[in-house]
Design an enzyme around this catalytic site. Structure first.
Site, PDB file in Angstrom:
ATOM      1  N   PHE A 260      11.577  -4.849   4.668  1.00  0.00           N
ATOM      2  CA  PHE A 260      12.337  -6.047   5.021  1.00  0.00           C
ATOM      3  C   PHE A 260      11.434  -7.267   5.100  1.00  0.00           C
ATOM      4  CE2 PHE A 260      15.802  -8.225   7.542  1.00  0.00           C
ATOM      5  CZ  PHE A 260      16.755  -8.075   6.559  1.00  0.00           C
TER       6      PHE A 260
ATOM      7  N   GLY B 151       9.688 -10.291   2.371  1.00  0.00           N
ATOM      8  CA  GLY B 151      10.351 -11.305   1.550  1.00  0.00           C
ATOM      9  C   GLY B 151      11.359 -10.717   0.587  1.00  0.00           C
TER      10      GLY B 151
ATOM     11  N   TYR C  91      14.409  -9.959  12.718  1.00  0.00           N
ATOM     12  CA  TYR C  91      13.128  -9.596  12.117  1.00  0.00           C
ATOM     13  C   TYR C  91      12.138 -10.759  12.223  1.00  0.00           C
ATOM     14  CZ  TYR C  91       9.650  -8.103   8.706  1.00  0.00           C
ATOM     15  OH  TYR C  91       8.463  -7.756   8.096  1.00  0.00           O
TER      16      TYR C  91
ATOM     17  N   LYS D 260       5.905  -1.336 -10.219  1.00  0.00           N
ATOM     18  CA  LYS D 260       5.226  -2.067 -11.288  1.00  0.00           C
ATOM     19  C   LYS D 260       4.286  -1.200 -12.129  1.00  0.00           C
ATOM     20  CE  LYS D 260       5.094  -6.473  -8.775  1.00  0.00           C
ATOM     21  NZ  LYS D 260       4.200  -7.513  -8.218  1.00  0.00           N
TER      22      LYS D 260
ATOM     23  N   ALA E 280       2.713  -8.256   0.398  1.00  0.00           N
ATOM     24  CA  ALA E 280       2.478  -7.024  -0.348  1.00  0.00           C
ATOM     25  C   ALA E 280       2.527  -7.266  -1.849  1.00  0.00           C
ATOM     26  CB  ALA E 280       3.506  -5.968   0.051  1.00  0.00           C
TER      27      ALA E 280
ATOM     28  N   GLU F 162      -0.465  -6.636  -4.530  1.00  0.00           N
ATOM     29  CA  GLU F 162      -0.309  -5.822  -5.738  1.00  0.00           C
ATOM     30  C   GLU F 162      -0.800  -6.587  -6.959  1.00  0.00           C
ATOM     31  OE1 GLU F 162       2.900  -2.921  -6.526  1.00  0.00           O
ATOM     32  OE2 GLU F 162       3.920  -3.901  -4.853  1.00  0.00           O
TER      33      GLU F 162
ATOM     34  N   HIS G  82      -4.353  -6.160  -9.856  1.00  0.00           N
ATOM     35  CA  HIS G  82      -4.394  -6.169 -11.322  1.00  0.00           C
ATOM     36  C   HIS G  82      -5.527  -7.047 -11.867  1.00  0.00           C
ATOM     37  CE1 HIS G  82      -0.664  -4.021 -12.273  1.00  0.00           C
ATOM     38  NE2 HIS G  82      -0.105  -4.632 -11.259  1.00  0.00           N
TER      39      HIS G  82
END
Length: 340
Positions: free
Chosen positions: A23, A25, A67, A133, A199, A203, A207
C-alpha cells in the site's frame, strides 16, 4: 425476489472481490483506480504492518488517510489488524477474496515468488496478478506452473505497463510479420516525489551499471537521495533485465535476445521525460521490412498504465479461473479485459 436472485435472473455477475498487497504509491494508486470501477470491489489491503478486510468493501479514502497518518491500514477501525506478518495472516483469515493484485516490490528477487508459495501452502484458490519487472523473477514463477495448477490458482504475471501493456501491444503488432527482427521498448516515467515510490525507484537503481538488486535494496533513503542529487533526479536505464523478453519468447513471438528495454525516470518532475513506446520491426510475407510503433499518451501516468492493465488482466484471469483453467500466464499470452 431478493437482490441476488434478481442479479442471477438478469445474468449480472457479482463484483469481483479484490485485494491489494502493498500500500505504498502503487498500492494506493491501485485503490484509487478501483474506486471508479463497478465490476470490482476492494475488500482487502495489506501493508508491512497490518491489513484491513471488509466484505462489503473498504472505504478507500479512509484506507489511504489512515495509512498516511498512522503508517498502516491495520489501524483502520473496526476492520484493521496490526501484524508484522500481514500477508500470511490475511490469507489465514480465509475471508473471501477472488483475486489479489501484488503491488509489491520484488526485493529481493525471489520475494514475489515466495508470496505465491504462501498462497499455495494456505490452500487458497483464486487469481493472482503481478506487475513484476525482472526476467529472472518471472522465470522463477514459470517454474511453479505445476504447483499453481495443482493448487487451483490462476496466476497472471508481468501485467503492468512494461512488461504488460507494451508486451501485449508487441504481441499484437507481431501478427503483421512473418519474422520478428527486434522489439524495442522505451519508457519515460515522471514522479513528483520519489519517496512515494521508494521500492520502485530502488528496483530501477538495481538495473543501473555498478548496482544490483541486493545493493539497491540495502541503500538507505539518504544514500538514494545522494545518488539522485548526483543525477539531478534522473535515472537513465539501458539494456535492462526486463521480463518483456522472456514473455515474448514464451509466447513464441521472438527469441529474447531480440528484445531490448530501456528508459528514463525523472524522480523530481511529474512530467514524462520522454514518451513511452514499443517498436516492433519485422519482415512481412512479401519480404518487406517495416516497423510498427505503439506510443502511450504522455498524459497517462505510470500508475494509470500499471494499475489499469493489472486489473484488466485480473478480470481475464477470473474468467479463466471460472472455467477451471489454472497455472501461470503472461501478458503476452492473454488479452486483458476492460474493467468498467
Amino acid at each position: 425476489m431478493n437482490p441476488e436472485s434478481v442479479k442471477n435472473s438478469l445474468n449480472i455477475s457479482p463484483a469481483i472481490r479484490v485485494g491489494v498487497l502493498g500500500f505504498g504509491g502503487l498500492g494506493q494508486a491501485a485503490a484509487k483506480v478501483l474506486a471508479g470501477k463497478r465490476e470490482m470491489i476492494l475488500v482487502a489491503v495489506a501493508d508491512q504492518k497490518g491489513f484491513a478486510y471488509a466484505a462489503e468493501g473498504l472505504d478507500i479514502k479512509e484506507c489511504i488517510a489512515t495509512y498516511q497518518s498512522q503508517g498502516s491500514v491495520g489501524y483502520l477501525e473496526p476492520v484493521g489488524t496490526l501484524t508484522n506478518n500481514s500477508i500470511q495472516d490475511l490469507i489465514d483469515t480465509q475471508q473471501p477474496v477472488d483475486g489479489y493484485f501484488l503491488a509489491l516490490p520484488n526485493l529481493p528477487n525471489d520475494f514475489i515468488p515466495s508470496v505465491a508459495k504462501q498462497f499455495i501452502a494456505a490452500g487458497w484458490q483464486g487469481v493472482l496478478v503481478d506487475a513484476i519487472k525482472r526476467t529472472s523473477a518471472v522465470e522463477q514463477l514459470l517454474a511453479m506452473k505445476a504447483e499453481l495448477q495443482a493448487a487451483g490458482i490462476t496466476y497472471m504475471t508481468g501485467c503492468g505497463a512494461t512488461p504488460g501493456l507494451l508486451t501485449a501491444a508487441a504481441a499484437l503488432a507481431a501478427q503483421s510479420y512473418a519474422e520478428i527482427h527486434k522489439v524495442e521498448i522505451t519508457f519515460g516515467v515522471g514522479i513528483a516525489n520519489w519517496e512515494a515510490y521508494r521500492a520502485t525507484v530502488r528496483e530501477d537503481i538495481g538495473h543501473m551499471p555498478g548496482y544490483s538488486v541486493e545493493a539497491a535494496r540495502a541503500m538507505s533513503d539518504a544514500e538514494v537521495e545522494a545518488l539522485l542529487d548526483k543525477t539531478n533526479g534522473v535515472l537513465t536505464l539501458e539494456n535492462m533485465e526486463h521480463a518483456d523478453d522472456i514473455m515474448l519468447e514464451v509466447a513464441g513471438i521472438c527469441d529474447r535476445d531480440r528484445v531490448t528495454v530501456g528508459g528514463v525516470v525523472d524522480t523530481r518532475n511529474p512530467k514524462k521525460p520522454l514518451s513511452t513506446n514499443v517498436k516492433v520491426t519485422g519482415r512481412t510475407f512479401e519480404g518487406k521490412i517495416s516497423t510498427h510503433t505503439f506510443t502511450l499518451g504522455d498524459e497517462t501516468s505510470m500508475a494509470a498504465n500499471v494499475c489499469g492493465p493489472a486489473f484488466g488482466y485480473l478480470k481475464a484471469g477470473q474468467q479463466l479461473h471460472q472455467r477451471s483453467i489454472y497455472g501461470i500466464f503472461t501478458a503476452a499470452e492473454i488479452m486483458p479485459q476492460f474493467v468498467k
